[in-house]
Motif scaffolding. Structure first.
Motif, PDB file in Angstrom:
ATOM      1  N   ARG A 102      -0.797  -0.708   6.985  1.00 14.61           N
ATOM      2  CA  ARG A 102      -0.665  -0.031   5.693  1.00 14.61           C
ATOM      3  C   ARG A 102      -0.348  -0.998   4.560  1.00 14.61           C
ATOM      4  N   ASP A 140       8.387   0.291  10.201  1.00 18.41           N
ATOM      5  CA  ASP A 140       7.168   0.485   9.424  1.00 18.41           C
ATOM      6  C   ASP A 140       7.190  -0.263   8.099  1.00 18.41           C
ATOM      7  N   TRP A 170       5.194  -0.793   4.605  1.00 15.44           N
ATOM      8  CA  TRP A 170       4.230  -0.072   3.768  1.00 15.44           C
ATOM      9  C   TRP A 170       3.755  -0.887   2.573  1.00 15.44           C
ATOM     10  N   ARG A 173       9.485   5.927   1.492  1.00 18.49           N
ATOM     11  CA  ARG A 173       8.917   4.635   1.852  1.00 18.49           C
ATOM     12  C   ARG A 173       8.588   3.835   0.601  1.00 18.49           C
ATOM     13  N   ILE A 222       6.111   2.075  -1.073  1.00 20.48           N
ATOM     14  CA  ILE A 222       4.664   2.007  -0.928  1.00 20.48           C
ATOM     15  C   ILE A 222       4.041   0.953  -1.830  1.00 20.48           C
ATOM     16  N   TYR A 256      -5.767   2.438   4.143  1.00 18.73           N
ATOM     17  CA  TYR A 256      -4.567   2.211   3.325  1.00 18.73           C
ATOM     18  C   TYR A 256      -4.712   0.975   2.454  1.00 18.73           C
TER      19      TYR A 256
END
Length: 351
Positions: free
Chosen positions: A50, A89, A91, A145, A147, A346
């Motif tokens: 991502r 994760d 992002w 998150r 992003i 993404y």
């Protein structure tokens, strides 16, 4: 101007949503080639990629954010190695504007990590003072998150993190500490559901953010915000997903948007569009890419070493390319075949 003997490569990362959570992939295509290569060797199984980042001085070096933390490749993605960082994760990824050895990673749950040595060692920055706007704490989705991450090229101490779903966080000390920069008596959370943030060197202190329903601009480092008008793609707004400042002309900014998404009325068609401003966001035009994507436009990529090569794609992987700075376009092969029907594209980057 294109670097001597430079070959443009386009990279796309895939991540699963809904029933396909936990699935993903990473693919590469050379300019002029219709074939996409799977370049996931060394990445975690079914990599959910991502975030991608290409080194500004050495395009063979690429960073990837996955569900198991950040990875690095020194050979354009042929081989990957895990970096010694948090294994959760990732992002978003970003370089310091003046020092590519300084790398930032944005995580879910909300956290920002920094490396000062090109990814060898990482330190978690202080996000303890971040308080999310009230409307985003009880209305779904609740994910917080990071992003997108951006620094002001004119003042790299000013940094910004776009939060999905949770407003905009800001740092005034080069990423050491972070605080919330958006709050207020909101009735809905879709203007606080951020999808990206950018700052252009042509407009110091001016911050652009994109949300589930619109684009906004602050001319004073995030204190006051104004709505940026582009063509409405559904009544009341546009689903904004990708935002990029052109690397060779900081006055030029691209926006990937669409009619579908969480902010659109039920039954709205999801057609996508690419917008461009050539005056640092004062006016916008819809770019004629020779087609109307059936799904919302998701990502934009420009090769820093060959900025005449501009790309965009919808979230199912239909890729559109321009080899003359965004004036004429052609449709290229969909990426990567069957997989793109089920996984969202993404990140998309060039190198």
């Amino acid at each position: 101007m294109t670097a001597v003997n430079h070959q443009t490569y386009l990279y796309v990362g895939l991540g699963g949503e809904g029933d396909n959570i936990g699935e993903g992939g990473l693919y590469r295509r050379a300019e002029g080639d219709d074939q996409w290569q799977n370049i996931a060797k060394g990445l975690p199984e079914s990599p959910q990629v991502r975030a991608l980042l290409v080194h500004p001085e050495n395009p063979a070096i690429i960073y990837a954010g996955t569900q198991a933390g950040p990875y690095r490749s020194d050979d354009r993605g042929d081989h990957w190695e895990a970096l010694d960082a948090s294994k959760t994760d990732v992002w978003s990824l970003a370089f310091h504007p003046n020092d590519p050895n300084t790398v930032y990673a944005g995580y879910e749950p909300c956290a920002v990590h920094r490396s000062l040595d090109g990814g060898g060692n990482w330190q978690k920055m202080d996000t303890d003072k971040v308080v999310f706007p009230h409307i985003t704490t009880y209305m779904p989705p609740l994910g917080k998150r990071v992003i997108g991450i951006a620094a002001d090229p004119s003042n790299p101490l000013d940094m910004y993190g776009a939060i999905e779903v949770g407003g905009l966080i800001a740092s005034r000390d080069g990423g050491e500490t972070w605080q919330q920069a958006l709050d207020g008596p909101y009735l809905r959370n879709n203007t606080l559901d951020l999808h990206g943030v950018q700052v252009s060197s042509a407009a110091p202190g001016t911050v652009f953010i994109i949300t589930q329903v619109a684009m906004f601009r602050s001319r004073d480092r995030g204190h006051y915000w104004e709505h940026i008008q582009v063509d409405e793609m559904f009544p009341g707004g546009s689903y904004c997903r990708g935002l990029m400042v052109s690397p060779d002309d900081p006055k030029t900014i691209y926006l990937a948007a669409g009619a579908g998404g969480g902010g659109a009325p039920a039954g709205t068609e999801e057609a996508g569009a690419l917008f461009r401003s050539k005056d640092v966001g004062e006016t916008w035009e819809r770019v004629d890419i020779g087609d109307t994507p059936p799904r919302r436009m998701f990502q934009i990529a420009i090769d820093r070493a060959a900025p005449e090569n501009v790309y965009c794609c919808d979230y199912e992987g239909r890729v559109y390319a321009s080899n003359n700075g965004g004036d004429q376009w052609q449709t290229t092969s969909q990426v990567p075949g069957e997989m793109s029907r089920y996984l969202h594209v993404y990140p998309m980057v060039c190198g």
